[in-house]
Design an enzyme around this catalytic site. Structure first.
Site, PDB file in Angstrom:
ATOM      1  N   TYR A  79       1.164  -1.327   0.635  1.00 41.46           N
ATOM      2  CA  TYR A  79       0.136  -0.139   0.083  1.00 41.46           C
ATOM      3  C   TYR A  79       1.003   1.224  -0.021  1.00 41.46           C
ATOM      4  O   TYR A  79       2.640   0.991   0.477  1.00 41.46           O
ATOM      5  CB  TYR A  79      -1.041   0.085   1.306  1.00 41.46           C
ATOM      6  CG  TYR A  79      -0.166   0.534   2.741  1.00 41.46           C
ATOM      7  CD1 TYR A  79      -0.131   1.922   3.128  1.00 41.46           C
ATOM      8  CD2 TYR A  79      -0.139  -0.899   3.304  1.00 41.46           C
ATOM      9  CE1 TYR A  79       0.758   1.888   4.377  1.00 41.46           C
ATOM     10  CE2 TYR A  79       0.969  -0.517   4.359  1.00 41.46           C
ATOM     11  CZ  TYR A  79       0.981   0.648   5.111  1.00 41.46           C
ATOM     12  OH  TYR A  79       1.246   1.601   6.578  1.00 41.46           O
ATOM     13  N   CYS A  80       0.429   2.598  -0.698  1.00 44.00           N
ATOM     14  CA  CYS A  80       0.527   3.124  -0.303  1.00 44.00           C
ATOM     15  C   CYS A  80      -0.395   4.643   0.226  1.00 44.00           C
ATOM     16  O   CYS A  80      -0.794   4.035   0.957  1.00 44.00           O
ATOM     17  CB  CYS A  80       0.990   3.912  -1.971  1.00 44.00           C
ATOM     18  SG  CYS A  80       2.295   5.456  -1.797  1.00 44.00           S
ATOM     19  N   TRP A  81      -0.075   6.012  -0.130  1.00 39.73           N
ATOM     20  CA  TRP A  81      -0.986   6.850   0.295  1.00 39.73           C
ATOM     21  C   TRP A  81      -2.527   6.693  -0.329  1.00 39.73           C
ATOM     22  O   TRP A  81      -3.305   6.161   1.436  1.00 39.73           O
ATOM     23  CB  TRP A  81      -0.750   8.506   0.015  1.00 39.73           C
ATOM     24  CG  TRP A  81       0.237   8.741   0.654  1.00 39.73           C
ATOM     25  CD1 TRP A  81       1.431   9.128   0.066  1.00 39.73           C
ATOM     26  CD2 TRP A  81       0.350   9.456   1.612  1.00 39.73           C
ATOM     27  NE1 TRP A  81       2.507   9.749   0.833  1.00 39.73           N
ATOM     28  CE2 TRP A  81       1.603   9.575   2.176  1.00 39.73           C
ATOM     29  CE3 TRP A  81      -0.705   8.919   2.998  1.00 39.73           C
ATOM     30  CZ2 TRP A  81       1.603  10.598   3.939  1.00 39.73           C
ATOM     31  CZ3 TRP A  81      -0.820   9.791   4.329  1.00 39.73           C
ATOM     32  CH2 TRP A  81       0.782  10.040   4.640  1.00 39.73           C
ATOM     33  N   PHE A 109      -3.342   3.762   2.615  1.00 40.53           N
ATOM     34  CA  PHE A 109      -3.429   4.056   3.925  1.00 40.53           C
ATOM     35  C   PHE A 109      -4.799   4.912   4.356  1.00 40.53           C
ATOM     36  O   PHE A 109      -5.320   5.077   5.363  1.00 40.53           O
ATOM     37  CB  PHE A 109      -2.040   4.827   4.496  1.00 40.53           C
ATOM     38  CG  PHE A 109      -2.124   5.444   5.756  1.00 40.53           C
ATOM     39  CD1 PHE A 109      -1.830   3.834   6.838  1.00 40.53           C
ATOM     40  CD2 PHE A 109      -1.959   6.352   6.033  1.00 40.53           C
ATOM     41  CE1 PHE A 109      -2.304   4.639   7.751  1.00 40.53           C
ATOM     42  CE2 PHE A 109      -2.081   7.317   7.383  1.00 40.53           C
ATOM     43  CZ  PHE A 109      -1.972   5.984   8.365  1.00 40.53           C
TER      44      PHE A 109
END
Length: 144
Positions: A79-81, A109
């Site tokens: 996952y990222c932002w 996130f």
């Protein structure tokens, strides 16, 4: 009679094979499913807040460090932002090049935290109320 899958069927089946979402990741974690959750963001983002139980491996470091941190054969979820960022797509590509079974957590996130799922920062747990636009209020799951 043989049914030939349509282009749409193949497309959506592939999406489900390579993507997941925050509530499904949380359910898999709760069931003890064998997987490693990877936060692919940079150091300042990691310190600001992260998914409890994730490991920190920025995308730029995956090729050099993945084998030291993640055993071969263990599925990876990255996952990222959030949906406005394609960092998790780049991270998933890096893991797939290395031969890992990898899925991208759509929503990142942002949606994990907006759903009120467990978040920690350098000070400990961060409590958030679920956002009614992203998660059912007062229900266990969205039943979708």
């Amino acid at each position: 009679m043989t049914t030939i899958p349509s282009e749409a069927t193949r497309h959506f089946a592939a999406k489900l094979r390579f993507e997941t979402d925050p509530s499904d990741v949380k359910a898999a974690m709760d069931m003890g499913e064998d997987m490693v959750l990877v936060d692919s963001r940079g150091e300042s983002a990691w310190r600001q807040g992260r998914i409890d139980g994730a490991i920190h491996l920025p995308t730029a470091e995956i090729a050099a460090r993945a084998a030291q941190l993640i055993p071969e054969g263990v599925p990876v979820v990255v996952y990222c932002w959030g949906p406005g960022c394609n960092g998790s797509t780049r991270a998933a590509l890096a893991f797939s090049i290395l031969g890992y079974e990898v899925r991208e957590m759509i929503g990142g996130f942002e949606y994990w935290s907006r759903e009120g799922l467990p978040v920690v920062d350098d000070g400990g747990p961060v409590l958030r109320t679920p956002d009614a636009l992203t998660a059912p209020v007062g229900a266990i799951d969205c039943a979708c």
